[in-house]
Design an enzyme around this catalytic site. Structure first.
Site, short mmCIF file in Angstrom:
data_model
loop_
_atom_site.label_atom_id
_atom_site.label_comp_id
_atom_site.label_asym_id
_atom_site.label_seq_id
_atom_site.Cartn_x
_atom_site.Cartn_y
_atom_site.Cartn_z
N ASN A 205 0.83 -1.20 0.00
CA ASN A 205 0.00 0.00 0.00
C ASN A 205 0.86 1.26 0.00
OD1 ASN A 205 0.95 0.32 2.63
ND2 ASN A 205 -0.95 -0.39 3.59
N GLN A 251 -8.78 -6.09 -13.30
CA GLN A 251 -7.75 -5.23 -12.74
C GLN A 251 -8.34 -4.06 -11.97
OE1 GLN A 251 -4.33 -5.97 -12.86
NE2 GLN A 251 -5.27 -7.87 -13.55
N HIS A 254 -8.60 -4.17 -8.10
CA HIS A 254 -7.44 -4.06 -7.20
C HIS A 254 -7.59 -2.91 -6.21
CE1 HIS A 254 -4.30 -6.97 -8.11
NE2 HIS A 254 -4.80 -7.00 -9.32
N GLU A 319 1.08 -0.57 -17.57
CA GLU A 319 1.82 -1.79 -17.24
C GLU A 319 1.21 -3.02 -17.90
OE1 GLU A 319 1.63 -3.00 -13.24
OE2 GLU A 319 -0.35 -2.19 -12.88
N HIS A 320 -0.08 -3.27 -17.68
CA HIS A 320 -0.78 -4.38 -18.32
C HIS A 320 -1.37 -3.88 -19.63
CE1 HIS A 320 -1.57 -6.43 -14.22
NE2 HIS A 320 -0.59 -7.02 -14.84
N HIS A 418 44.51 11.86 -11.47
CA HIS A 418 44.25 10.75 -12.38
C HIS A 418 45.39 10.65 -13.41
CE1 HIS A 418 40.23 11.13 -10.70
NE2 HIS A 418 39.79 10.11 -11.42
#
Length: 437
Positions: A205, A251, A254, A319-320, A418
């Site tokens: 969460n 989805q 969710h 995402e999906h 260097h």
């Protein structure tokens, strides 16, 4: 065009949040840093009403828990995990160690080294996400990580037995019934009873996500920032509106901040999908959540053709992304901005649940052409490996030549220290004159 959905009902939104999540999380982290196990127990009691003699499950307790899980659930967990394991192993095989000799005696290489200690957070709350055990614990073990500590919260004061079974079968070395900020902070900081980990993976969460954000770099590495789950479907005129509606709601359930978007070249498919969604919301057991998401964040976009659909889908960068067209593999060449593509109607929810869903999003609307998460790969076997480089020069003459080159290149950047490191090699192996002044 966008087919207008019903307006969001303000009464569904609830009161505006006045919770200062970052401040709460910082307070818990600071307390655990100062007071260790006592603070962990205090917050577990406060947030989860959970204070067992030990948060860590013993091997005997784990076996008793697994024995209480129905055989069909155990068999299903094993089958799903074997699918994940097979793919993770195939992914790992693509990650090869490399060593090349770029000049005579000049060897450069890289190695892929598993992270020593991983913490996996497996959410509980509304839904016990067994899939997160597969995608974090199991994948880390395939990568070769020696130790995985796994935490999951109690659910309504009880141990989530199915989740524990998934965690154990995935290969967790230690399992704690501990949730929220206190779990993530304890794994990241370490306490007298919980060894500190190097890396934490797993969704959660807003409090879990904020805890990972605050501890990232300071104490641990993390998989990626997290945000709400989302789905986008590209459908043509041949798509089944019932299937489209079902997958959108799969989805949307969710959480109330989970967008569900359809892009189609068929107004008919769009309109029928909306009707199917409204019909399903009357009978779906999780309609109280999915309905809020659909009312707030549901969209149906009608475009002229599939090329425009793919272009618009890339702008959403979800995402999906599910492709319900006659030639779904076309999306592999037409799209680039997505977390995972699900090609064709035969792809089912079980396969999707094996994917790791959370990723960063700046908001619940398209506020930029490409969301931040596009720049961060999803959770996969490579997340649990560190690619480190090495070099070796065995030819003295080549060492001197590289020293000269290093000296010139460093002085172009005003790095005299260097440059002198290169000068030393040129002097030793090529006889160049060099004075430290």
């Amino acid at each position: 065009m966008v087919i207008k959905l019903k307006e969001s009902n303000p009464s569904n939104a609830g009161p505006a949040s006045t919770i200062d999540t970052p401040a709460i999380v910082r307070g818990v982290i600071d307390d655990i840093r100062a007071n260790g196990d006592a603070a962990v127990r205090k917050y577990s009691e406060k947030f989860d009403k959970w204070s067992p003699a030990s948060f860590k499950l013993s091997p005997e307790e784990i076996q008793q828990i697994i024995a209480s899980v129905p055989k069909q659930i155990i068999d299903d967990i094993k089958e799903v995990q074997e699918n994940v394991r097979t793919f993770a192993k195939a992914q790992k095989e693509t990650l090869k160690d490399v060593e090349v000799e770029i000049r005579p005696g000049v060897h450069l290489g890289h190695k892929n080294i598993p992270i020593n200690s991983v913490g996996a957070y497996i959410p509980g709350g509304r839904y016990p996400l067994l899939a997160s055990a597969h995608m974090t614990i199991l994948t880390a073990k395939v990568a070769g990580c020696p130790h995985v500590t796994a935490c999951t919260p109690p659910i309504a004061g009880k141990i989530p037995v199915n989740t524990v079974a998934a965690m154990h079968l995935a290969g967790a070395d230690e399992i704690y019934i501990l949730g929220g900020v206190q779990a993530v902070a304890a794994m990241a900081i370490g306490t007298p009873t919980m060894k500190k980990v190097n890396f934490i993976a797993g969704p959660g969460n807003a409090f879990v996500a904020e805890t990972k954000r605050q501890l990232f770099g300071e104490e641990i590495g993390i998989d990626l920032p997290a945000g709400p789950t989302e789905i986008l479907i590209v459908a043509d005129e041949h798509a089944d509106p019932f299937t489209v509606a079902t997958d959108l709601l799969s989805q949307a359930e969710h959480g109330p901040d989970s967008p569900a978007v359809l892009i189609t070249n068929s107004k008919t498919v769009g309109e029928k999908t909306i009707k199917e969604v409204e019909r399903l919301l009357k009978i779906l057991p999780t309609a109280d959540i999915a309905g809020v998401s659909w009312a707030r964040l549901g969209e149906v976009n009608v475009v002229k053709d599939l090329d425009e659909a793919y272009k618009l889908a890339d702008e959403y960068a979800y995402e999906h992304v599910q492709i319900l067209t006659q030639n779904p593999r076309e999306a592999l060449t037409k799209m680039s901005n997505y977390g995972a593509l699900f090609l064709g109607e035969k792809d089912v929810c079980l396969i999707r649940r094996q994917m790791y869903r959370n990723k960063p999003r700046p908001s619940n609307s398209r506020s930029s052409p490409i969301y931040w998460w596009i720049l961060i790969s999803a959770v996969w076997v490579g997340k649990f490996l560190r690619t480190v480089t090495y070099q070796e020069v065995t030819d003295p003459k080549e060492s001197g030549k590289l020293g000269r080159l290093c000296g010139r290149a460093a002085r172009a950047e005003n790095f005299e220290g260097h440059a002198r490191s290169g000068d030393v090699r040129a002097q030793k192996y090529l006889g160049d004159s060099f004075e430290w002044i």
